[in-house]
Write an enzyme that holds these catalytic residues in place. Structure first.
Site, PDB file in Angstrom:
ATOM      1  N   TYR A 162     -15.396  -0.616   1.782  1.00 22.66           N
ATOM      2  CA  TYR A 162     -14.537   0.512   2.179  1.00 22.66           C
ATOM      3  C   TYR A 162     -15.008   1.112   3.515  1.00 22.66           C
ATOM      4  O   TYR A 162     -14.216   1.329   4.431  1.00 22.66           O
ATOM      5  CB  TYR A 162     -14.583   1.545   1.056  1.00 22.66           C
ATOM      6  CG  TYR A 162     -13.739   2.779   1.250  1.00 22.66           C
ATOM      7  CD1 TYR A 162     -12.351   2.733   1.100  1.00 22.66           C
ATOM      8  CD2 TYR A 162     -14.321   4.000   1.565  1.00 22.66           C
ATOM      9  CE1 TYR A 162     -11.582   3.884   1.251  1.00 22.66           C
ATOM     10  CE2 TYR A 162     -13.558   5.152   1.707  1.00 22.66           C
ATOM     11  CZ  TYR A 162     -12.190   5.087   1.552  1.00 22.66           C
ATOM     12  OH  TYR A 162     -11.435   6.218   1.705  1.00 22.66           O
ATOM     13  N   LYS A 166     -12.958   1.105   7.008  1.00 18.04           N
ATOM     14  CA  LYS A 166     -12.603   2.374   7.663  1.00 18.04           C
ATOM     15  C   LYS A 166     -13.214   2.447   9.061  1.00 18.04           C
ATOM     16  O   LYS A 166     -12.608   3.016   9.977  1.00 18.04           O
ATOM     17  CB  LYS A 166     -13.042   3.562   6.815  1.00 18.04           C
ATOM     18  CG  LYS A 166     -12.257   3.716   5.502  1.00 18.04           C
ATOM     19  CD  LYS A 166     -10.752   3.805   5.706  1.00 18.04           C
ATOM     20  CE  LYS A 166     -10.017   4.416   4.520  1.00 18.04           C
ATOM     21  NZ  LYS A 166      -8.548   4.398   4.678  1.00 18.04           N
TER      22      LYS A 166
HETATM   23  N1  LIG Z   1      -8.459  11.811  -0.869  1.00 21.38           N
HETATM   24  C1  LIG Z   1      -9.504  11.849  -0.051  1.00 21.38           C
HETATM   25  O1  LIG Z   1     -10.321  12.799  -0.064  1.00 21.38           O
HETATM   26  C2  LIG Z   1      -9.704  10.759   0.936  1.00 21.38           C
HETATM   27  C3  LIG Z   1     -10.930  10.736   1.622  1.00 21.38           C
HETATM   28  C4  LIG Z   1     -11.133   9.774   2.588  1.00 21.38           C
HETATM   29  C5  LIG Z   1     -10.127   8.856   2.861  1.00 21.38           C
HETATM   30  N2  LIG Z   1      -8.960   8.882   2.157  1.00 21.38           N
HETATM   31  C6  LIG Z   1      -7.934   7.887   2.501  1.00 21.38           C
HETATM   32  O2  LIG Z   1      -6.651   8.479   2.444  1.00 21.38           O
HETATM   33  C7  LIG Z   1      -5.699   7.506   1.999  1.00 21.38           C
HETATM   34  C8  LIG Z   1      -4.926   8.033   0.808  1.00 21.38           C
HETATM   35  O3  LIG Z   1      -5.810   8.206  -0.274  1.00 21.38           O
HETATM   36  P1  LIG Z   1      -5.483   9.114  -1.562  1.00 21.38           P
HETATM   37  O4  LIG Z   1      -6.714   9.866  -1.848  1.00 21.38           O
HETATM   38  O5  LIG Z   1      -4.212   9.806  -1.360  1.00 21.38           O
HETATM   39  O6  LIG Z   1      -5.349   7.971  -2.686  1.00 21.38           O
HETATM   40  P2  LIG Z   1      -4.213   7.703  -3.825  1.00 21.38           P
HETATM   41  O7  LIG Z   1      -4.764   6.660  -4.714  1.00 21.38           O
HETATM   42  O8  LIG Z   1      -3.777   8.992  -4.419  1.00 21.38           O
HETATM   43  O9  LIG Z   1      -2.998   7.120  -2.972  1.00 21.38           O
HETATM   44  C9  LIG Z   1      -3.085   5.858  -2.355  1.00 21.38           C
HETATM   45  C10 LIG Z   1      -1.738   5.182  -2.476  1.00 21.38           C
HETATM   46  O10 LIG Z   1      -1.830   3.902  -1.800  1.00 21.38           O
HETATM   47  C11 LIG Z   1      -1.066   2.985  -2.567  1.00 21.38           C
HETATM   48  N3  LIG Z   1      -1.459   1.602  -2.264  1.00 21.38           N
HETATM   49  C12 LIG Z   1      -2.534   0.920  -2.743  1.00 21.38           C
HETATM   50  N4  LIG Z   1      -2.528  -0.341  -2.282  1.00 21.38           N
HETATM   51  C13 LIG Z   1      -1.401  -0.463  -1.516  1.00 21.38           C
HETATM   52  C14 LIG Z   1      -0.855  -1.528  -0.775  1.00 21.38           C
HETATM   53  N5  LIG Z   1      -1.435  -2.741  -0.760  1.00 21.38           N
HETATM   54  N6  LIG Z   1       0.279  -1.307  -0.061  1.00 21.38           N
HETATM   55  C15 LIG Z   1       0.873  -0.079  -0.064  1.00 21.38           C
HETATM   56  N7  LIG Z   1       0.406   0.960  -0.782  1.00 21.38           N
HETATM   57  C16 LIG Z   1      -0.733   0.771  -1.493  1.00 21.38           C
HETATM   58  C17 LIG Z   1      -1.366   3.368  -4.016  1.00 21.38           C
HETATM   59  O11 LIG Z   1      -0.396   2.841  -4.919  1.00 21.38           O
HETATM   60  C18 LIG Z   1      -1.346   4.887  -3.931  1.00 21.38           C
HETATM   61  O12 LIG Z   1      -0.056   5.413  -4.225  1.00 21.38           O
HETATM   62  C19 LIG Z   1      -6.496   6.234   1.712  1.00 21.38           C
HETATM   63  O13 LIG Z   1      -6.443   5.381   2.830  1.00 21.38           O
HETATM   64  C20 LIG Z   1      -7.902   6.743   1.509  1.00 21.38           C
HETATM   65  O14 LIG Z   1      -8.872   5.757   1.785  1.00 21.38           O
HETATM   66  C21 LIG Z   1      -8.731   9.809   1.189  1.00 21.38           C
END
Ligand SMILES: NC(=O)c1ccc[n+]([C@@H]2O[C@H](COP(=O)([O-])OP(=O)(O)OC[C@H]3O[C@@H](n4cnc5c(N)ncnc54)[C@H](O)[C@@H]3O)[C@@H](O)[C@H]2O)c1
Length: 308
Positions: A162, A166
């Site tokens: 991951y 990133k």
């Molecule tokens: N929530 C946080 O604090 C946080 C922190 C750092 C980074 N992020 C990044 O933010 C983004 C969103 O994360 P989140 O926390 O909302 O997660 P989440 O799991 O709530 O949402 C992620 C979404 O991506 C979809 N997904 C997975 N694989 C996929 C694919 N191959 N094609 C299309 N869609 C796909 C999932 O079905 C899901 O609906 C991610 O890239 C994550 O790495 C989030």
């Protein structure tokens, strides 16, 4: 409204940060393509069509959204989604590369499949979407690309796949910002922090409770995690980057959470050691000079012998 008449594709837009951004962009007047095949947080199939549900919710609230159940890992399918956005809305103005999964393990336990799958979603997936969307955006001479990264790019434990993906997102964004800027297209990175199933599901909460009870974390840290703000706090900043107001914000990386927006330094050389003469340092010279000239104030992030 800040995005009137725009068309936006949001990958992983069915849940969490992506859905919050989709909802806010729709409120700001954008027409939305939710691209999300669903699945568990490790990317394994789970059934259901969350993209349809998300689009239905936006339409019921007075917005305009369509659903695509395609995966960002499928290069050809990504082209189909970009084409669907153009066919339906006439344009592709905004691409939010937000899809994400997690498969944490220490590097010595990490199977090849977990490495490949995580890199395929986070890094190759962003390339797939940008490749297709950039063609339309160049013709329009207008576009906004917003790529989700993570603090994990700076170094993490148990998530090398991951963190590496990133880190790749940072470099990808900086590269495409330079390639596309002249066509009126910007590309920026957001590192969000928000309570979603990825960061604060029941298993994560139970883990933190155990660590609190075992005295491994302070109550303050525990409360901080449990009260993490929701993904709605990320959405306004994404809308700002997508708007006219951010036309000259390009190639930058931001950290965003409830009540805070920060910008990262540009990576740069912080100290240099040079050698006159034939230009080849001896190993003895390096052993003597590197600590003096390059490592002043340096702290080893994981010294040998430290408790596991
Ligand atoms: N929530 C946080 O604090 C946080 C922190 C750092 C980074 N992020 C990044 O933010 C983004 C969103 O994360 P989140 O926390 O909302 O997660 P989440 O799991 O709530 O949402 C992620 C979404 O991506 C979809 N997904 C997975 N694989 C996929 C694919 N191959 N094609 C299309 N869609 C796909 C999932 O079905 C899901 O609906 C991610 O890239 C994550 O790495 C989030």
């Amino acid at each position: 409204m800040h995005l009137e008449g725009k068309a936006a594709i949001i990958t992983g837009g069915a849940r969490g940060v992506g859905f919050a951004i989709a909802q806010e962009m729709a409120r700001q007047g954008a027409r939305i393509v939710i691209m999300d095949p669903g699945g568990a947080k490790d990317g394994r199939p789970e059934g259901g069509t969350p993209a349809e549900a998300a689009a239905t919710e936006i339409n019921a609230a007075g917005g305009e959204a369509i659903a695509c159940n395609e995966s960002v890992t499928d290069h050809t399918a990504c082209g189909r989604v970009v084409a669907a956005c153009k066919d339906r809305f006439g344009r592709v103005d905004v691409l939010v590369n937000n899809a994400g999964i997690l498969r944490p393990k220490m590097i010595w336990n990490m199977p090849e499949e977990d490495w490949d799958t995580v890199v395929a979603v986070h890094l190759k997936g962003q390339y797939n979407m940008i490749h297709h969307a950039a063609r339309v955006m160049r013709e329009q001479k207008w576009g906004r690309i917003i790529n989700m990264a993570s603090e994990a790019w700076r170094g993490t434990v148990g998530q090398a796949n991951y963190g590496a993906a990133k880190g790749g997102v940072f470099s990808l964004t900086r590269a495409v910002a330079r390639e596309l800027g002249r066509y009126g297209i910007t590309a920026n990175t957001i590192c969000p922090s928000a309570a979603t199933r990825l960061t604060l599901d029941e298993a994560v909460k139970a883990g933190f409770r155990k660590r609190l009870e075992a005295g491994l974390i302070t109550r303050e840290r525990y409360e901080q995690v449990m009260n993490m703000g929701g993904p709605e706090h990320i959405a306004p900043f994404a809308c700002y980057l997508a708007s006219e107001a951010a036309a000259h914000v390009n190639g930058q990386a931001f950290r965003v959470q409830e009540g805070m927006v920060a910008i990262y330094n540009d990576p740069e050389i912080k100290a240099t050691l040079t050698r006159a003469g034939d230009g080849t340092f001896s190993i003895e010279e390096l052993a003597r000079l590197v600590p003096q000239a390059l490592l002043q104030g340096y702290v080893n992030p994981a010294p040998a012998g430290e408790k596991e």
